[in-house]
Design a protein around this motif. Structure first.
Motif: not given
Length: 595
Positions: A255-262
């Motif tokens: 994922x491009x979002x390296x900060x948060x996961x759900x």
């Protein structure tokens, strides 16, 4: 066996920091690195990566994991030695020379390869069934749930027909035996020994690991009368451990979002989030979250937004997740779904992706979540309700280490309850000091216990508890041999592996002696074929324990004297004073002498 010159070439072809960095965030410390250890839960970095050493390696001062790049991959990917070499060789663009079999390790690797091939073929079968005329029921169900054809393809979803042997007959035609298919959790075996398809009349969800392998399956029944077995998941196998896997991690890790996961509860929640543009969503595989899964997530993100169901079970799951994520060093927030939706899938279908994004941005912090839970069932308009709430809130607020953050929540709690902030603050600070002092005392007791028992003792060498002085000397001799292999004859002319009273150190010395007398090096990468990944950490601990001490002839002589003295004392023991093991050894010696 894999030639040792290839192992050495492989070691020189990979940088250990490049191997470790995809799994954990590395922090530069001088010439080397530190990071949060992925093998145990911690909040401050205790794993060190010595990238510029003669033999690049890692070592965790918290749990004792250690070794080279091969050992790290063995531990993090839960694979054996030959598999780890192939894994790294592929990354380095090297072809592993096949010069023979690898004994037991090779049989294990072959079994795992076979299991993965079976799972892949089963996934193809279920996918093809979904797209056949027979799979209309399954396809209609997925469409009714709001999934697009592209999403269905993306996740490789499938359909298991209602019969008892459709998959079995297909897999038999591909050359797989019933025993193998039971081993892969694709068939079940009845009480009379008969076999049948485990998954029947269900939509199928392949579980794919972060390396892209199909390792298991989740399923949802299409039979409205099947209330008891609505969801069935694969049992654990040699390639699948429920507590260490996450559904959709193959997408989330990229994922491009390296900060948060759900973090969700169900597969459909994750798939719907992914379809809505949130590819950073994962779900546990039919179990409550585990510490292993929390540490796995920490390798890829900094924060987890807990998106569990809105029912009581979902809220309990959220509470557990909050604790485990915090222990793993992850920030956590809790998504609060409105009363008219039961889970993230339901919310997105009703309100859409942008509304969900806004909901996620306004998710509660862990403290807000815990404070809200503390007020559940209490009437804050009554004195009794306020008193009960403040008693719970005080404990929660006292657990906030950051003073500024604690002040913010103190102020809000005092406002909600209509009390003076100074009085509440004094009470919270008192609780904080008590808890902090209790923690310090517990930590000191733990450290004293470790020191009194020997800092480097482990379950891998339990004999050390009975022979502390000798074990310390054994470790010194072993470390000396690693440092100065040219002193081999000087050592073995006076002590032999059989003279060591602890089993692990005796085995280690024996292998080192055999390698040196056979003209082989003591390269730690090559030792991996002889020892487990956990034992490699033990070896690293022995080397590290002695690294700062001078490697002098006097020191070696002292170690040898300790072992010689023990050997002499043991030989002088009367049979009445001997342990059962020593008595057997003594009896065997007498028989040999008299034969």
């Amino acid at each position: 066996m894999i030639p040792e010159d290839f192992i050495e070439r492989l070691r020189l072809s990979v940088n250990i920091e490049d191997i470790i960095s995809p799994y954990v965030a590395l922090i530069r410390r001088g010439r080397d690195y530190v990071c949060l250890c992925p093998f145990h839960s911690e909040k401050t970095p205790s794993m060190h990566i010595y990238a510029n050493a003669d033999n690049p390696h890692f070592y965790c001062f918290g749990c004792g994991a250690g070794g080279d790049a091969i050992t790290f991959i063995r531990l993090i990917e839960n694979i054996d030695y030959p598999e780890a070499i192939r894994f790294l060789a592929q990354k380095a663009g090297l072809a592993v020379p096949e010069t023979g079999n690898y004994g037991a390790d090779n049989r294990v690797a072959q079994r795992k390869t076979r299991l993965l091939e079976m799972n892949k073929e089963a996934a193809r079968f279920y996918r093809d069934m979904l797209n056949s005329a027979e799979g209309t029921t399954g396809l209609d169900y997925l469409y009714r749930r709001g999934l697009s054809p592209n999403t269905i393809r993306r996740y490789g979803l499938g359909y298991a027909p209602p019969g008892w042997s459709a998959l079995k007959e297909h897999m038999r035609s591909k050359g797989y035996s019933d025993d193998e298919l039971v081993d892969a959790s694709l068939l079940s075996r009845g009480s009379k020994g008969n076999t049948y398809d485990l998954f029947r009349y269900r939509v199928m969800f392949p579980v794919i690991d972060r390396r892209g392998n199909v390792v298991a399956f989740g399923s949802r029944t299409l039979d409205p009368d099947d209330k008891q077995f609505k969801y069935i998941n694969s049992k654990e196998t040699a390639v699948y451990k429920k507590s260490a896997n996450l559904f959709s991690i193959n997408f989330a890790k990229n994922s491009a979002d390296k900060k948060s996961w759900f973090l969700c509860e169900g597969n459909m929640d994750v798939i719907m989030l992914n379809q809505a543009g949130f590819d950073n969503a994962v779900a546990t595989c039919g179990t409550a979250i585990t510490a292993e899964q929390a540490r796995l997530m920490r390798q890829y993100c900094e924060q987890v937004i807990i998106a569990t169901d809105s029912d009581v079970a979902g809220q309990k799951a959220a509470e557990k997740a909050v604790n485990l994520l915090g222990q793993a060093g992850l920030a956590a927030r809790v998504l609060e779904l409105p009363a008219d939706t039961k889970d993230p899938d339901d919310y997105i279908r009703k309100y859409g992706a942008e509304a969900f994004r806004a909901l996620a941005e306004n998710s509660r912090s862990v403290i807000s979540f815990e404070l809200k839970k503390a007020s559940d069932g209490l009437d804050l308009d009554t004195l009794e309700g306020k008193a009960a709430y403040l008693g719970k809130a005080t404990v929660i607020l006292a657990g906030i280490e950051n003073k500024t953050e604690r002040e913010v929540y103190l102020s809000e709690t005092a406002r909600v309850c209509g009390v003076q902030i100074d009085a509440l603050k004094a009470n919270v600070n008192e609780h904080y000091e008590k808890a902090n002092n209790k923690w310090k005392k517990k930590k000191e007791e733990s450290q004293n216990a470790i020191r009194s028992k020997g800092e480097f003792r482990s379950k891998l060498n339990p004999d050390e508890a009975l022979h502390e002085q000798q074990a310390r000397a054994e470790r010194g001799i072993i470390a000396y041999l690693f440092h100065s292999p040219d002193k081999l004859m000087n050592i073995i002319s006076k002590v032999a592996p059989a003279d060591f009273p602890t089993a692990f150190n005796a085995k280690l010395l024996e292998i080192l002696v055999l390698r040196l007398t056979s003209g082989l090096s003591l390269d730690r990468s090559a030792l991996g074929s002889e020892f487990s990944a956990q034992e490699m950490g033990r070896i690293e601990a022995i080397i590290r324990e002695n690294a700062e001490l001078p490697f002098t002839a006097e020191r070696l002589s002292e170690y040898i004297k300790i072992i010689e003295a023990f050997k002499t004392a043991k030989n002088k023991k009367s049979p009445a004073d001997m342990t059962a093991e020593e008595l057997l050894e003594y009896s065997g010696a007498l028989k040999a002498r008299n034969s």
